[in-house]
Write a protein that holds these residues in place. Sequence first.
Motif, short mmCIF file in Angstrom:
data_model
loop_
_atom_site.label_atom_id
_atom_site.label_comp_id
_atom_site.label_asym_id
_atom_site.label_seq_id
_atom_site.Cartn_x
_atom_site.Cartn_y
_atom_site.Cartn_z
N UNK A 182 0.86 -1.18 0.00
CA UNK A 182 0.00 0.00 0.00
C UNK A 182 0.90 1.23 0.00
N UNK A 183 0.70 2.10 -0.97
CA UNK A 183 1.46 3.35 -1.02
C UNK A 183 0.65 4.49 -0.39
N UNK A 184 1.35 5.38 0.25
CA UNK A 184 0.77 6.65 0.68
C UNK A 184 1.86 7.69 0.49
N UNK A 185 1.73 8.47 -0.58
CA UNK A 185 2.80 9.41 -0.95
C UNK A 185 2.71 10.73 -0.19
N UNK A 186 1.69 10.85 0.69
CA UNK A 186 1.73 11.98 1.63
C UNK A 186 2.84 11.74 2.63
N UNK A 193 -5.20 8.89 1.29
CA UNK A 193 -4.76 9.08 -0.10
C UNK A 193 -5.80 9.79 -0.98
N UNK A 194 -6.89 10.26 -0.39
CA UNK A 194 -7.94 10.92 -1.17
C UNK A 194 -7.42 12.08 -2.02
N UNK A 291 -7.98 0.55 0.57
CA UNK A 291 -8.08 0.35 2.03
C UNK A 291 -9.44 0.88 2.51
N UNK A 292 -10.49 0.25 2.00
CA UNK A 292 -11.84 0.79 2.18
C UNK A 292 -12.47 0.47 3.53
N UNK A 293 -11.87 -0.43 4.27
CA UNK A 293 -12.42 -0.80 5.57
C UNK A 293 -11.32 -0.72 6.63
N UNK A 305 -5.01 3.32 12.52
CA UNK A 305 -5.33 2.97 11.14
C UNK A 305 -6.49 3.80 10.61
N UNK A 306 -6.42 4.21 9.38
CA UNK A 306 -7.45 5.05 8.77
C UNK A 306 -8.03 4.39 7.54
N UNK A 307 -9.31 4.68 7.28
CA UNK A 307 -9.86 4.35 5.97
C UNK A 307 -9.08 5.13 4.90
N UNK A 308 -8.82 4.52 3.78
CA UNK A 308 -8.04 5.13 2.68
C UNK A 308 -6.61 5.48 3.12
N UNK A 309 -6.07 4.70 4.04
CA UNK A 309 -4.69 4.97 4.51
C UNK A 309 -3.65 4.72 3.42
#
Length: 356
Positions: A182-186, A193-194, A291-293, A305-309
């Motif tokens: 899972x990438x999160x470029x923030x 990641x929205x 990461x919808x749930x 942990x966050x939704x859309x993490x």
Amino acid sequence: MDITTRSFGKYKGVEYTEIIVKNDVGDCLIFSDLGARINQWLANDTINQPRSIVIGYDNAEQVFELDSYYYGATVGPVAGRIKDGRFDNNGEMVQLDCNDGKNHLHGGRSSWAFRKWDYSYKVENGEAIVMFTLVDDDKDSPYPGNVKAEVTYRVTNIHEWFITYRIVSDARTLINPTNHVYFNLNAALDRPIDNHSLYVNAERYLPVDEEHLPTGEKLPVEGTPFDYRTDQILAPWLNANHPQTKGANNGLDHAFELASGDGVKAWLYSPTTHWSIEVFTDQPYLVVYTHNYVDQEGKIAGIPRLKHAGITFETQAAPDAIHHKDFGKVVYEAGEVYESTTCYRLYRNVKVLDED
Ligand code: BGC
């Protein structure tokens, strides 16, 4: 290039190891023999602070206690769902375990994601090579055959991580692995990641039913929240009023049929860091999951942990390919070698998507 190891902690008496690769341009990629995972990919920000662009666990215990998400794991022997956990293997009905409602998901209870892999490493031509091997025999898993899997990671000095699979079984079986990074470029897990922009070189996507199994159709992306042929900011599409994104709890959990050729297959960009990644693969499909749930609470690197993490780019044949025509090759005969390569390339501070 520098490669070292350290403990990833113990679980049920078994000790796991992390392999730490530092390249010459400031990246640090941390892999582990637990599931041949990527645990961290740290890159330096503008004030030279290392920040991780992937989600990974802090220790082995967290993996076993908290990971229904498969963070950074090598998922196999078959990624995604298999309907009813059942398939006809040349006249013999094989029943797999059903770990996702009525269906089998991500290799089931004996998934490669939770296995201890052997590893070795070396520096060759200025690149770091970390090789994981696993023998998944008949007794270990409900899949037919004794399967030998090699997953080789290659880290370069131009911010690239290559994954090469080489897998062979001594009996006819199913093979369709992926990496579930899972990438999160923030580069901050408390910022979902929205805000990212996404490009996917795909004309069609595979809609799913209420069990998240592909319906068998391939639909044009045109006019839907699946059209990333030009880059799109994710937020409006994740929240679109469309039965497929709504059915995924406001998100993407779908396979895209990739254009053929050697070009960039997907691209992701964060306006917060201006970092981007390009995805290259020889595989025909890309499963994108946002990461919808959050069905297991738990802190990762101290952050809830966050939704859309994060967002995955699972390169593979399509999920449930065994039950559909033209979903990609998933059946391998005895001795037939499965081989494939995927590459993720990081760019910092530059927007690099080619317009052509
Ligand atoms: C699947 C999702 C699943 C997730 C975590 C993804 O590859 O498509 O439906 O929830 O993995 O297991």
